[in-house]
Design an enzyme around this catalytic site. Structure first.
Site, PDB file in Angstrom:
ATOM      1  N   GLY A 122      11.843   2.698  21.396  1.00  0.00           N
ATOM      2  CA  GLY A 122      10.542   3.175  21.700  1.00  0.00           C
ATOM      3  C   GLY A 122       9.143   3.117  20.904  1.00  0.00           C
ATOM      4  O   GLY A 122       8.543   3.272  20.020  1.00  0.00           O
ATOM      5  N   GLY A 156       5.708   3.758  21.923  1.00  0.00           N
ATOM      6  CA  GLY A 156       4.554   4.726  21.985  1.00  0.00           C
ATOM      7  C   GLY A 156       3.896   4.239  20.677  1.00  0.00           C
ATOM      8  O   GLY A 156       3.907   3.209  20.367  1.00  0.00           O
ATOM      9  N   ALA A 157       2.983   5.188  21.118  1.00  0.00           N
ATOM     10  CA  ALA A 157       1.870   5.390  20.103  1.00  0.00           C
ATOM     11  C   ALA A 157       2.311   5.553  18.769  1.00  0.00           C
ATOM     12  O   ALA A 157       2.517   4.726  17.838  1.00  0.00           O
ATOM     13  CB  ALA A 157       0.773   6.046  20.601  1.00  0.00           C
ATOM     14  N   VAL A 158       3.494   6.473  18.987  1.00  0.00           N
ATOM     15  CA  VAL A 158       4.206   6.991  16.866  1.00  0.00           C
ATOM     16  C   VAL A 158       5.432   5.735  16.692  1.00  0.00           C
ATOM     17  O   VAL A 158       5.292   5.824  15.628  1.00  0.00           O
ATOM     18  CB  VAL A 158       4.602   8.191  17.601  1.00  0.00           C
ATOM     19  CG1 VAL A 158       5.256   8.260  16.065  1.00  0.00           C
ATOM     20  CG2 VAL A 158       3.470   9.837  17.481  1.00  0.00           C
ATOM     21  N   GLY A 159       5.245   4.690  17.433  1.00  0.00           N
ATOM     22  CA  GLY A 159       6.658   3.791  17.499  1.00  0.00           C
ATOM     23  C   GLY A 159       5.862   3.096  16.594  1.00  0.00           C
ATOM     24  O   GLY A 159       6.766   2.595  16.334  1.00  0.00           O
ATOM     25  N   ASN A 167      -0.543  22.418  23.689  1.00  0.00           N
ATOM     26  CA  ASN A 167      -0.333  21.854  24.241  1.00  0.00           C
ATOM     27  C   ASN A 167      -0.735  22.365  25.897  1.00  0.00           C
ATOM     28  O   ASN A 167      -0.965  22.118  27.167  1.00  0.00           O
ATOM     29  CB  ASN A 167       1.650  20.981  24.319  1.00  0.00           C
ATOM     30  CG  ASN A 167       0.948  19.709  23.736  1.00  0.00           C
ATOM     31  OD1 ASN A 167       0.266  19.727  22.496  1.00  0.00           O
ATOM     32  ND2 ASN A 167       2.571  19.428  23.257  1.00  0.00           N
ATOM     33  N   LYS A 181       6.430  22.904  13.535  1.00  0.00           N
ATOM     34  CA  LYS A 181       6.014  21.841  15.035  1.00  0.00           C
ATOM     35  C   LYS A 181       5.395  22.156  16.303  1.00  0.00           C
ATOM     36  O   LYS A 181       5.211  22.707  16.629  1.00  0.00           O
ATOM     37  CB  LYS A 181       6.173  20.725  14.376  1.00  0.00           C
ATOM     38  CG  LYS A 181       5.550  19.452  15.493  1.00  0.00           C
ATOM     39  CD  LYS A 181       4.247  19.092  15.202  1.00  0.00           C
ATOM     40  CE  LYS A 181       3.591  18.216  16.166  1.00  0.00           C
ATOM     41  NZ  LYS A 181       4.287  17.114  15.486  1.00  0.00           N
ATOM     42  N   ASN A 226       2.809  23.292  19.087  1.00  0.00           N
ATOM     43  CA  ASN A 226       2.978  22.501  20.110  1.00  0.00           C
ATOM     44  C   ASN A 226       2.851  23.643  20.801  1.00  0.00           C
ATOM     45  O   ASN A 226       2.254  22.993  22.143  1.00  0.00           O
ATOM     46  CB  ASN A 226       4.215  21.580  20.150  1.00  0.00           C
ATOM     47  CG  ASN A 226       3.615  20.201  19.633  1.00  0.00           C
ATOM     48  OD1 ASN A 226       2.407  20.167  19.451  1.00  0.00           O
ATOM     49  ND2 ASN A 226       4.762  19.626  19.436  1.00  0.00           N
ATOM     50  N   SER A 254      -1.339  15.707  23.941  1.00  0.00           N
ATOM     51  CA  SER A 254      -0.258  15.493  24.881  1.00  0.00           C
ATOM     52  C   SER A 254      -0.079  15.811  26.336  1.00  0.00           C
ATOM     53  O   SER A 254       0.082  14.599  26.684  1.00  0.00           O
ATOM     54  CB  SER A 254       0.754  14.569  24.138  1.00  0.00           C
ATOM     55  OG  SER A 254       1.206  15.517  23.874  1.00  0.00           O
TER      56      SER A 254
END
Length: 311
Positions: free
Chosen positions: A11, A13-16, A203, A195, A199, A265
């Protein structure tokens, strides 16, 4: 140097990409797993660090090279960090399990909950030393282009063992040394529920009302946020996880204040007509409620409304 890579990230993406950068800076041998056979070799990735409060100059992106691994070149991998969307975990990871060495450990690091329950039997069925750990991070990061990210905030990262063989001390220490403000916790599942509460409250509401996080501090949203958390705490208790309702309420509003100008997100997914993780957030609360013969009407309504919005 792909032969030296022993940590793979699934992955990009941003976190990866953020985790990859942090591990690389710490001297770890890390690479990304490509989505297909055409993705291999070296990839230039650019990272823009978090600016300090007294830094008034524009921060330049830092380019560096990361190996891209194919599914048939994973013999040396001892740790896979899964950073795909929650709804992608099983489809992305399951085909790789037979390609990975028997001693390879899996770490899930994504929003929402659910994939760990489906993945656990697959891990435990392989009585060969494989294990599964879970994690959650609140580090702020923005993906500005396919291979360009910008860190937008600091935050706590929590990691812990879930099932199967435990992560070796070597890799546990490596992760904690590389990721700022990270900790290993004995009971990771309650941390994931905490967490999830943040969310579940932020979200869907920001997605439905098309607003930044800070707007949720207004009194109009207080009853709905209370209802979300009341149901979550009850469902978690039936799942064997005791949560402090007052603590969760304070934490949700703390995140709302600290990220007042940010767009969640899920808000961004709706804005860009992408699939959301609502099934693994409010939907997960409803599914666990149903498993215990409970109802979660507030979360069910939000689940349905976001699903309709995303069509």
């Amino acid at each position: 140097m792909t032969h030296a890579v022993d940590i793979a990230i699934l992955g990009a993406g941003a976190v990866g990409q953020l985790i990859c950068r942090q591990l690389t800076v710490a001297g770890m041998n890390v690479g990304f797993i490509g989505r297909n056979a055409l993705e291999s070799g070296e990839q230039v990735v650019s990272f823009t660090p978090l600016a300090s409060a007294d830094d008034h100059q524009q921060i330049q992106a830092i380019p560096y090279s990361v190996p891209i691994l194919t599914a048939d070149a994973l013999d040396n991998i001892r740790l896979v960090i899964v950073c795909v969307k929650a709804y992608q975990v099983l489809d992305a990871l399951s085909p790789l399990l037979k390609q990975l060495p028997s001693q390879c450990h899996i770490l899930l690091l994504h929003n929402g909950m659910g994939p760990h329950l489906a993945l656990a039997p697959l891990i435990n069925a392989q009585a060969n030393g494989r294990g599964l750990s879970l994690g959650t991070t609140s580090q702020g990061v923005l993906r500005q282009a396919p291979w360009l990210i910008k860190q937008t905030g600091q935050g706590l990262t929590q990691l812990g063992h879930f099932t199967g063989a435990e992560l070796t001390e070597h890799y546990r220490n490596a992760l904690l040394a590389a990721i700022p403000s990270s900790e290993w916790v004995d009971a990771i599942v309650p941390c994931l529920w905490q967490k999830l509460a943040v969310n579940a409250a932020i979200n869907p509401l920001t997605a439905l009302y098309q607003c930044p996080n800070g707007k949720l501090a207004e009194p109009d949203f207080s009853e709905m946020i209370k209802g979300i958390l009341d149901e979550l705490v009850l469902v978690a208790a039936h799942d064997g996880v005791s949560l402090d309702k007052s603590f969760l309420h304070d934490r949700v509003y703390q995140v709302i204040r600290l990220t007042a100008g940010n767009f969640s997100s899920m808000h961004q997914d709706i804005a860009h007509q992408r699939r959301t993780e609502i099934d693994q957030i409010n939907g997960y609360i409803c599914e666990r409620a149903q498993a215990h013969g409970l109802s979660a009407p507030v979360n069910a309504e939000l689940w349905a409304r976001v699903k309709q919005l995303a069509v």
